[in-house]
Enzyme design. Structure first.
Site, PDB file in Angstrom:
ATOM      1  N   ASP A  93       5.203 -29.227  32.368  1.00  0.00           N
ATOM      2  CA  ASP A  93       5.940 -27.972  32.596  1.00  0.00           C
ATOM      3  C   ASP A  93       6.686 -27.573  31.315  1.00  0.00           C
ATOM      4  O   ASP A  93       7.911 -27.490  31.284  1.00  0.00           O
ATOM      5  CB  ASP A  93       6.901 -28.180  33.775  1.00  0.00           C
ATOM      6  CG  ASP A  93       7.538 -26.890  34.247  1.00  0.00           C
ATOM      7  OD1 ASP A  93       7.124 -25.806  33.783  1.00  0.00           O
ATOM      8  OD2 ASP A  93       8.458 -26.984  35.087  1.00  0.00           O
ATOM      9  N   LYS A  95       6.545 -24.729  29.660  1.00  0.00           N
ATOM     10  CA  LYS A  95       6.938 -23.312  29.602  1.00  0.00           C
ATOM     11  C   LYS A  95       6.964 -22.794  28.165  1.00  0.00           C
ATOM     12  O   LYS A  95       7.982 -22.305  27.662  1.00  0.00           O
ATOM     13  CB  LYS A  95       8.296 -23.063  30.269  1.00  0.00           C
ATOM     14  CG  LYS A  95       8.297 -23.344  31.770  1.00  0.00           C
ATOM     15  CD  LYS A  95       9.572 -22.874  32.434  1.00  0.00           C
ATOM     16  CE  LYS A  95       9.635 -23.227  33.897  1.00  0.00           C
ATOM     17  NZ  LYS A  95       9.802 -24.665  34.167  1.00  0.00           N
ATOM     18  N   ASP A  98       6.254 -18.747  22.847  1.00  0.00           N
ATOM     19  CA  ASP A  98       6.339 -18.367  21.435  1.00  0.00           C
ATOM     20  C   ASP A  98       5.064 -17.645  20.995  1.00  0.00           C
ATOM     21  O   ASP A  98       4.206 -17.332  21.830  1.00  0.00           O
ATOM     22  CB  ASP A  98       6.610 -19.637  20.598  1.00  0.00           C
ATOM     23  CG  ASP A  98       7.499 -19.348  19.399  1.00  0.00           C
ATOM     24  OD1 ASP A  98       7.241 -18.365  18.679  1.00  0.00           O
ATOM     25  OD2 ASP A  98       8.450 -20.117  19.175  1.00  0.00           O
TER      26      ASP A  98
HETATM   27  O1  S5P Z   1      10.854 -20.635  38.470  1.00  0.00           O
HETATM   28  C1  S5P Z   1      10.773 -21.846  38.349  1.00  0.00           C
HETATM   29  C2  S5P Z   1       9.735 -22.453  37.644  1.00  0.00           C
HETATM   30  C3  S5P Z   1       9.666 -23.843  37.595  1.00  0.00           C
HETATM   31  S1  S5P Z   1       8.248 -24.550  36.916  1.00  0.00           S
HETATM   32  N1  S5P Z   1      11.704 -22.655  38.945  1.00  0.00           N
HETATM   33  C4  S5P Z   1      11.657 -24.025  38.866  1.00  0.00           C
HETATM   34  O2  S5P Z   1      12.501 -24.676  39.465  1.00  0.00           O
HETATM   35  N2  S5P Z   1      10.657 -24.641  38.149  1.00  0.00           N
HETATM   36  C5  S5P Z   1      10.627 -26.110  37.956  1.00  0.00           C
HETATM   37  O3  S5P Z   1      10.428 -26.725  39.220  1.00  0.00           O
HETATM   38  C6  S5P Z   1      11.903 -26.709  37.387  1.00  0.00           C
HETATM   39  O4  S5P Z   1      11.837 -26.789  35.976  1.00  0.00           O
HETATM   40  C7  S5P Z   1      11.970 -28.084  38.027  1.00  0.00           C
HETATM   41  O5  S5P Z   1      11.232 -29.016  37.267  1.00  0.00           O
HETATM   42  C8  S5P Z   1      11.251 -27.895  39.366  1.00  0.00           C
HETATM   43  C9  S5P Z   1      12.198 -27.671  40.529  1.00  0.00           C
HETATM   44  O6  S5P Z   1      12.983 -28.798  40.744  1.00  0.00           O
HETATM   45  P1  S5P Z   1      13.971 -28.935  42.000  1.00  0.00           P
HETATM   46  O7  S5P Z   1      14.668 -30.214  41.736  1.00  0.00           O
HETATM   47  O8  S5P Z   1      14.887 -27.758  41.986  1.00  0.00           O
HETATM   48  O9  S5P Z   1      13.070 -28.974  43.226  1.00  0.00           O
END
Ligand code: S5P
Length: 250
Positions: A93, A95, A98
């Protein structure tokens, strides 16, 4: 009655990319649409976690740069072995956000060498369509909309981001909190059975909600699983909740 959605089998028939096929095949085989997010700090925790969740997930999502003791041979090699042993994909992940040249460097170099082990990577599309050309031999999951409070991913932004995602052959799907066209796989984080927020801007929904309302394909669960007292039990709870929510719609 709920609106009809495409089944994983139908999506598999339509799939063109190696990794969209792969993740759909694993979903069908394991009866799982669960991606566990391993947001842990050490290699030991990461590998222990992968061992516990592995049998029940389609992919393990990493933030590899969170690890305090990353070592390519000691982190990546055993992680890859576990992915093979339990048949799940590795989704970094990262993201990316750039220009193409910088993303290309970040993708293959530094200590993480993401391109040498990841099956899937997340990327923003803020750099435009050509910035995604560098992601060869992986499936790109484009960030279309974010789950956090106050995100700038407005409906206008998402519409333009979707055009990029749909046009680019490296992209297999999108991360979003909204429905997306069904030629892309939808990945939805911000999923938790117990809580609605984390006081840091994260916003949660239940698996049932995201399947019903977004017709998502895959749920991404972080703290709901890795912070649970019994990780294996929590994994099964989310797996079953996600699978039942999907089955109720087909
Ligand atoms: O919009 C997003 C995109 C991602 S990839 N919101 C997110 O929360 N994530 C990722 O999903 C975030 O970086 C984390 O690794 C995971 C959510 O984690 P949680 O602990 O909140 O379930």
């Amino acid at each position: 009655a709920e609106e009809k959605r495409l089944t994983y089998e139908q999506k598999l028939e339509n799939a063109n990319h190696h990794f969209s096929k792969k993740i759909l095949e694993i979903a069908i085989e394991k009866k799982s649409n669960l991606i566990a997010s391993a947001d842990v700090l050490t290699t030991k925790e990461l590998l222990d976690f992968a061992e516990k969740v592995g049998p029940n997930i389609v992919a393990l999502k990493t933030h590899i740069d969170i690890l305090t003791d990353f070592d390519f041979d000691e982190t990546v090699l055993p992680l890859k072995d576990l992915a093979t042993k339990y048949n799940f994909l590795l989704m970094e992940d990262r993201k990316f956000a750039d220009i193409g040249n910088t993303q290309e460097l970040q993708f293959s170099n530094g200590i993480y060498k993401i391109s040498s082990w990841a099956d899937l990577v997340t990327s923003q599309v803020i750099g435009g369509e050509t910035s995604l050309d560098c992601f060869l031999n992986v499936g790109v999951i484009a960030i279309i909309g974010m789950s956090s409070k106050g995100t700038l991913t407005s409906s206008d932004y998402r519409e333009e981001a979707l055009k990029i995602a749909q046009n680019h052959p490296n992209v297999i799907g999108g991360v979003s909190q909204n429905k997306i066209p069904d030629d892309l796989l939808l990945f939805t984080p911000g999923v938790n059975l117990e809580t609605k927020d984390d006081n840091k801007g994260q916003q949660y929904n239940t698996p049932e909600h995201v399947f019903k309302n977004l017709q998502t394909d895959f749920i991404i669960v972080g703290r709901g699983i890795y912070k649970a007292n019994d990780v294996e039990k929590a994994t099964l709870e989310y797996k079953i909740a996600g699978w039942n929510a999907y089955m109720n719609l087909i």
